[in-house]
Motif scaffolding. Structure first.
Motif: not given
Lengths: 307, 300, 179
Positions: B57, B59, B61-67
């Motif tokens: 689950k 960010s 696994q969802r490939q929605n990383f912070m900068r």
């Protein structure tokens, strides 16, 4: 194949002279044009008796100047035969440069070359459709919730039957790559050395034959014990008419200019027949590349990142 | 090695002898070295298998990383620490690939460099042992002092930079050294003159050095090409005194003297060929323009 | 040929005032991607007149020609560097090490990374009994460095590799052996 005619190539100095040497003429620098002085008639009708060829006293050539003379390696020698009679007549004995014709036969480099030749121009046209290429599948098959069944966005997604293929072949896929210059150079050297060592390399003065009848070539090859497939290599790419006509019928007798010489063809054909001019040219080119001043320039043609 | 009757078979000769007994080499009995080609195994566990290293689950696994560099709110490292201008202007700095005196001596010993003619950048590039890339800010060669003690060559050499001890070593042996500047288009012409002539471009006019190099090339201590020759002679004498050697008199060798004194004009890039000339390699002719504007430009 | 020469005398107006920099010089001779994009040849009065320069100057062009083949070394010269010419007679050993085409001894120091960076000394162009040579060099290196030396003999490629930086030692050994 065990009973190969041993006196074709000489690696030790045990000469087997089949035709006695007459009073030797002066040493002539090999030049293909010199052999035009022999009178030959090209006869189209093979049933007519072939006129006997008139030849100056043998040996016609017995010395050859090697460029970049080898210091400590033994020079290899080979007979020079004729093509204008079915029976073999030896016209002389010439030196061959060991760096070209007696190089370590690297079978792995030969394999590399053959693989490269087969692959570099291969293009695979196999193709499969990706999910967006398969016809249909734009609409969501059923609402996200409520049906009790699994959720889907498209009927052509890869998990569906009839859906797109994810990592399938994509046409056209090239398999181009360049083998390094030295690998190709050493491939030629290894193959020529292997051919000479296995008595599959023969040197003739020129490819002029007296008739354009294909049976003449068949008889010649049969008589001399040359393999079923023969590759004739000359310096010029325009070959004499007679041999072109005679070899055209058979797919296993092939003519090739020196610039087309390649490892695959040399292995595919059982016997390699080089003219004197071809030997000169091959040695000149290969020795030049082995001794050139700007070695880095040789491999610069097919770089991917060029500067 | 196999000799006459002496069958010491090893290495190449053994291999060729073996081939005589073996079946004919053909397309069907050649093989690559073991492990030369890796089999493409489409197996399980590709790219790490199952979760592919992405965890559960969130960010991640969802490939929605912070900068990149973000430290969840506090002042990040890359903003907290001020930058130092260590590499400021590095892309403008001129580079001079080195040639040691040891290499130079080896070149002279092996006959790659002709000491009877002046050695300049073209001569060094024509040995094909040194690569010069003006596209990568390389503006010529510099001499380094490795092999300084054993250097014995008597040469007229022109490089782009040389330290004092190297100048001393060359002059001690009766040679002449000059430092000269070449701009990038001139370098492209010089590193491969035949290719340049074949391109059909007239010989360019060498430009003056940039501001930060003028001081170097006008200084007689560096044997700069723009320095006053009398001051250069004085500096030669002073250097001989500093390093404690007898400054050889160039006039004692009248045959070599014209070669030793051969220098290029500050606007010239090839010996004997003027800027503006066009060389025709095929017909072996050289052409000169007649237009006044062009002539004035090339003469200035 | 003459018109080709004339074509290349095209110059922009402001060249004699501004300093030619790198990029602008390349624009003088630029190749556009298609024939139609290229500037067209103008009538002769747009180009300069030219004349041939004296043929005495051709020798300066000849001077700039590089040799096509590696030049042979001076035979009776005195050699002040580490380099010594290849011998005229081979040493009486069961192996031989051929010089490179630049007449150098074929010893190389490579950096090979298998799991970590390693210095590997390589001797190439070996002919003859390679195992005997490996034994001789290895014993010499162990004598000199007083440490065990790891080596690899590659019989197909005919080279020997030693793990470590022994390039100078191996070179000296080869030169002393007479290769």
């Amino acid at each position: 194949m065990a009973t190969k005619i041993i006196n074709k190539t000489v690696t030790e100095f045990s000469l087997r002279i089949t035709r006695c040497f007459f009073v030797p003429s002066k040493a002539i620098q090999t030049n293909a044009a010199l052999f035009q002085e022999r009178s030959e008639t090209s006869i189209t009708n093979v049933e007519e008796q072939l006129l006997p060829t008139i030849r100056p006293p043998l040996p016609i050539i017995y010395s050859r100047k090697l460029a970049f003379p080898p210091k400590f390696k033994a020079v290899r020698q080979a007979w020079v035969s004729n093509m204008d009679t079915v029976e073999e007549e030896k016209l002389g004995l010439i030196d061959l440069h060991p760096e070209v014709f007696a190089e370590r036969p690297r079978v792995d480099i030969i394999h590399e070359n053959v693989r490269w030749q087969q692959l570099y121009r291969h293009v695979s046209y196999a193709n499969t459709k990706v999910r967006y290429e398969v016809r249909g599948g734009g609409r969501k098959p059923r609402p996200q919730k409520g049906s009790g069944r699994s959720r889907h966005g498209s009927i052509r997604s890869p998990i569906w039957r009839g859906g797109g293929i994810v990592h399938g072949p994509r046409s056209p896929t090239p398999y181009f790559y360049m083998l390094s210059f030295n690998a190709r150079l050493n491939g030629l050297r290894s193959t020529l050395s292997a051919k000479l060592a296995q008595d599959d390399l023969h040197i003739v003065d020129s490819l002029d034959i007296p008739t354009d009848d294909p049976s003449y070539l068949e008889k010649l090859v049969e008589e001399r014990g040359w393999g079923p497939a023969v590759l004739f290599v000359d310096d010029n790419d325009i070959m004499p008419l007679n041999i072109t006509a005679a070899s055209d019928v058979h797919g296993h007798y092939n003519l090739m200019p020196v610039y087309g010489l390649n490892v695959h063809s040399m292995l595919k054909h059982h016997t390699l027949v080089l003219t004197l001019a071809a030997v000169e040219r091959i040695e000149e080119r290969l020795l030049f590349h082995l001794n050139r001043n700007d070695a880095a320039e040789a491999g610069r043609k097919h770089r991917l990142d060029s500067l | 090695m196999a000799g006459v009757g002496n069958r010491v078979l090893a290495g190449t000769d053994r291999a060729l002898d073996l081939l005589r007994e073996l079946p004919r080499l053909s397309l069907s009995n050649i093989r690559s070295n073991p492990k030369a080609f890796k089999r493409n195994k489409r197996g399980r566990g590709q790219h790490g298998g199952k979760k592919h290293g992405a965890g559960n689950k969130g960010s991640g696994q969802r490939q929605n990383f912070m900068r990149l560099g973000y430290e969840t709110g506090n002042n990040p490292f890359y903003l907290r620490v001020p930058k130092e201008p260590y590499y400021k202007g590095h892309h403008i700095r001129r580079e001079y690939p080195p040639i040691s005196l040891m290499q130079l001596q080896t070149l002279i010993d092996t006959g790659r460099l002709d000491t009877s003619k002046p050695i300049d950048l073209t001569a060094l590039c024509n040995t094909k042992l040194f690569q010069l890339s003006p596209f990568e800010n390389q503006y010529g060669f510099q001499l380094t002092d490795e092999g300084l003690d054993n250097f014995k060559g008597r040469i007229n050499i022109e490089v782009q930079y040389a330290p004092e001890q190297v100048i001393a070593a060359i002059e001690k042996n009766g040679g002449v050294i000059t430092t000269a500047f070449y701009d990038a288009p001139s370098l492209i012409a010089m590193r491969d003159p035949m290719k340049f002539f074949a391109s059909g471009t007239p010989i360019p006019k060498r430009q003056m050095p940039p501001e930060n190099a003028v001081e170097y090339y006008t200084d007689p201590k560096n044997r700069g090409y723009l320095a006053d020759p009398d001051l250069v002679a004085l500096e030669r004498f002073k250097l001989a005194q500093k390093y404690g050697y007898e400054l050889p008199d160039l006039k004692k060798d009248p045959e070599l003297l014209p070669m030793m004194l051969e220098r290029k004009d500050p606007r010239q890039i090839f010996f004997g060929l003027n800027p503006g000339w066009l060389v025709n390699l095929k017909d072996k002719k050289i052409f000169e323009p007649e237009d006044e504007q062009l002539l004035e430009y090339y003469r200035s | 040929m003459a018109s080709a020469a004339a074509r290349s005398f095209v110059f922009r107006q402001h060249i004699n005032t501004c300093r030619l920099d790198f990029a602008s010089c390349l624009n003088i001779k630029s190749f556009y991607s298609s024939y139609s994009a290229n500037p067209k040849e103008k009538s002769p009065e747009h180009y300069t007149q030219y004349h041939e320069v004296s043929s005495d100057n051709w020798k300066f062009v000849e001077r700039l020609k590089p040799p096509t083949v590696v030049p042979s070394f001076p035979k009776n010269g005195s050699y002040f560097s580490d380099w010594t010419p290849p011998p005229d007679t081979p040493p009486n050993l069961p192996y031989f090490v051929k010089r490179t085409k630049n007449f150098m001894v074929p010893v190389y120091l490579n950096f090979e990374a298998i799991r970590n960076q390693r210095k590997i000394t390589m001797v190439k162009h070996i002919e003859g009994d390679i195992w005997a040579m490996e034994k001789d060099i290895k014993s010499h290196l162990e004598e000199v460095t007083k440490r065990p030396v790891v080596s690899q003999v590659h019989e197909v490629g005919m080279y020997i590799k030693f793990r470590g930086d022994y390039a100078l030692h191996v070179k000296k050994w080869l030169l002393n052996a007479g290769f």
